[in-house]
Write an enzyme that holds these catalytic residues in place. Structure first.
Site, PDB file in Angstrom:
ATOM      1  N   ARG B  58       0.827  -1.233  -0.012  1.00  0.00           N
ATOM      2  CA  ARG B  58       0.109   0.022   0.107  1.00  0.00           C
ATOM      3  C   ARG B  58       0.875   1.383   0.073  1.00  0.00           C
ATOM      4  O   ARG B  58       0.202   2.270  -0.409  1.00  0.00           O
ATOM      5  CB  ARG B  58      -0.950  -0.033   1.337  1.00  0.00           C
ATOM      6  CG  ARG B  58      -2.201  -1.119   1.047  1.00  0.00           C
ATOM      7  CD  ARG B  58      -3.128  -1.021   2.271  1.00  0.00           C
ATOM      8  NE  ARG B  58      -2.301  -1.615   3.447  1.00  0.00           N
ATOM      9  CZ  ARG B  58      -2.400  -2.858   3.515  1.00  0.00           C
ATOM     10  NH1 ARG B  58      -3.036  -3.746   2.912  1.00  0.00           N
ATOM     11  NH2 ARG B  58      -1.794  -3.321   4.826  1.00  0.00           N
ATOM     12  N   GLU B  95       5.448  -9.742  16.211  1.00  0.00           N
ATOM     13  CA  GLU B  95       4.779  -9.949  17.664  1.00  0.00           C
ATOM     14  C   GLU B  95       5.110 -11.729  17.746  1.00  0.00           C
ATOM     15  O   GLU B  95       5.479 -12.027  18.739  1.00  0.00           O
ATOM     16  CB  GLU B  95       3.245 -10.096  17.699  1.00  0.00           C
ATOM     17  CG  GLU B  95       2.720 -10.015  19.199  1.00  0.00           C
ATOM     18  CD  GLU B  95       1.339  -9.744  19.061  1.00  0.00           C
ATOM     19  OE1 GLU B  95       0.758  -9.934  20.047  1.00  0.00           O
ATOM     20  OE2 GLU B  95       0.734  -9.406  17.923  1.00  0.00           O
TER      21      GLU B  95
END
Lengths: 175, 175
Positions: B58, B95
């Site tokens: 994006r 994460e």
């Protein structure tokens, strides 16, 4: 400075026998990048266009800059599973195997005039699948714009035969 | 029409508990897309910039349109294995697990002033890795531009602490 001279050829990429046409050397030159977008803008200046659909990922670069220049909206056509909202998809055959492109169902409204954009047209399979998605949503493909055409691979003829009006800024033969 | 109102929130995407901020509804509106690019152009109007580096995928859409508007070159920063010529890469922790971004070694020359662009800043791991790549090539990161900031995830503070001057057009709290 012609556009073609700023495109780098990488031999045997991604596999033996393929001459990869790399536009990153064109995009990083301010004059080269501008020349590409301005050439497309001039070509489509008298053509009513509501939206530009760019094909992931290099089609995003060319398509988004052109959408800004023309003052129209931009719609991404992505590989399978990348778009977050409701999508429709279209499967198409590759030389070995298959692939799929998807578009958000609310990306294009019925009757909208859509210009399809990608960096390169080779066999035309991806562009044809992307055009099918636009048709499924009720849009009209008013043209398909590519920086590079590889005419020996037949994609531009295939798109022309399908009524999708391909246009490219340069060609490489012998691919 | 504020930019934020054109961004769609998709609950529990890509997984339970995540509110995904979807900019496709913003990009497809001509006025929305134009507002985003013009707001960045205005913010950086007095800042000397040589190149824009957009983060896949994006970041290509926003970064390329802004590069065209500012009259500078565009450089893609991509996921591992996507760039065809010689690259350097930077690994960073997620994460759960790890990821890697890459850039062409000839994308940026020593001393060039580079603006980093992506659609969203969350924890800042990807942007920090992209900034590290620009530094490795001898470029200066003059700023990092995002459409959306999720301040609760700490990425904008992390970039500011690192001297990378983050700037965003809107924020969503509670992410």
């Amino acid at each position: 400075m012609p556009i073609k001279s700023l495109i780098r050829t990488i031999p045997h990429y991604p596999k033996q026998g393929i001459q990869f046409r790399d536009i990153t050397t064109l995009l990083k030159e301010p004059a080269g990048f501008r020349m590409v977008i301005d050439a497309f803008a001039q070509h489509y200046a008298t053509q009513p266009i509501d939206k530009i659909a760019g094909i992931e990922a290099r089609g995003f670069i060319i398509g988004a800059a052109l959408a800004y220049k023309l003052g129209v909206g931009f719609v991404p056509i992505r590989k399978s599973g990348k778009l977050p909202a409701e999508t429709i998809g279209h499967d198409y055959a590759l030389e070995y195997g298959a692939d799929r492109v998807e578009i958000h169902t609310d990306a294009i409204a019925k009757g909208e005039r859509v210009l399809l954009v990608d960096d390169l047209i080779a066999t035309g399979g991806t562009a044809e699948a992307a055009a099918a998605l636009i048709h499924k949503l009720g849009g009209m493909v008013v043209g398909c714009a590519f920086v590079i055409n590889l005419p020996d691979l037949g994609g531009s003829k295939r798109l022309a035969d399908g009524g999708f009006s391909p246009f490219s800024l340069c060609e490489f033969e012998g691919d």
